[in-house]
Design an enzyme around this catalytic site. Structure first.
Site, PDB file in Angstrom:
ATOM      1  N   ASP A  89       0.859  -1.184   0.000  1.00 49.14           N
ATOM      2  CA  ASP A  89       0.000   0.000   0.000  1.00 49.14           C
ATOM      3  C   ASP A  89       0.895   1.234   0.000  1.00 49.14           C
ATOM      4  O   ASP A  89       1.720   1.410   0.913  1.00 49.14           O
ATOM      5  CB  ASP A  89      -0.911   0.016   1.222  1.00 49.14           C
ATOM      6  N   ASP A 109     -15.377  -3.092  -2.022  1.00 48.54           N
ATOM      7  CA  ASP A 109     -15.061  -2.884  -0.616  1.00 48.54           C
ATOM      8  C   ASP A 109     -16.376  -2.732   0.122  1.00 48.54           C
ATOM      9  O   ASP A 109     -17.184  -1.864  -0.225  1.00 48.54           O
ATOM     10  CB  ASP A 109     -14.214  -1.627  -0.434  1.00 48.54           C
TER      11      ASP A 109
END
Length: 242
Positions: free
Chosen positions: A8, A129
């Site tokens: 990330d 998500d």
């Protein structure tokens, strides 16, 4: 089951967030390329990259870091975060990214996503998500009124490479994945589902493999040394061989 270690990116550094909260950031490494090389050395064939700045800004931000990673390792790389128009897709695929995760634009512009999947067959991954089963968008800053399964079913039959399904409640919390939700999503769809969020132990890897998932994204557990990436890859392979 494929294991996708995660990098990330925020500000060019390798970080992890808790439940997608930008205020709960931990910087694990200033050199994402070295992290990618470590993953490759451990036997990883796949790499999941998230441009956290891009997810919030709505366009790719950490392109220099992404380019460096792709150039440094011989892995199947996918990127998510800020991939919201065709120009970004063309540019990123040109960088050598193998597949791109599209989330926010898929729910806000479903016809566009459907058409774009056909233009770039098996290059786009539907990123869903979910918070309490409902789809979250814009870097998890907004929660929609659409259920995760409802959104996924809108695109069945399209040439999508896979579905990355992230359970926000478990992401980065080191408390185990939502195996039931992941199993139910995979069972309901005729496309590969990659589980994301909460993988903490090797038993979690085994549970997801036994639940029939196509892949699992592993992040914080690797950075905090909860288990070795090579062991996770071996367990996933053993499950596939059974």
């Amino acid at each position: 089951m494929q294991i996708w270690p995660a990098i990330d990116l925020r500000g060019g550094k390798c970080v992890r967030l808790r439940q997608g909260d930008y205020a709960q950031e931990t910087v694990f490494n200033d050199d994402p390329v070295s992290v990618a090389k470590e993953f490759a050395a451990a036997g990883a064939k796949h790499l999941h990259i998230v441009d956290l700045d891009g997810a919030r800004e709505g366009l790719p931000v950490n392109l220099p870091s992404v380019q460096d990673i792709v150039n440094a390792v011989d892995m199947e790389c996918e990127l998510g975060g800020g991939v919201r128009d065709e120009q970004a897709i063309i540019e990123l695929l040109g960088f050598g990214i193998d597949r791109l995760v599209v989330g926010t634009s898929a729910i806000k512009q479903p016809d566009w996503f459907r058409d774009t999947c056909r233009k770039f067959p098996n290059k786009l991954v539907l990123g869903i998500d979910a918070r309490d089963g409902m789809v979250a968008t814009d870097g998890w800053l907004e929660t929609s009124s659409v259920s995760a399964l409802e959104l996924a079913r809108q695109f069945e039959g399209e040439p999508i490479a896979a579905l990355v399904y992230t359970d926000i409640a478990t992401d980065g919390m080191m408390a185990g994945p939502n195996v039931r939700a992941m199993r139910d999503m995979q069972a309901a769809l005729d496309l590969p589902v990659v589980a994301s969020g909460g993988v903490t132990t090797l038993d979690d890897v085994r549970d997801l493999a036994q639940a029939g998932l196509s892949g699992a994204i592993v992040g914080r557990a690797l950075y905090e040394g909860a288990f070795q990436l090579s062991d996770a890859i071996q367990i996933a392979q053993e499950a596939a061989d059974k």
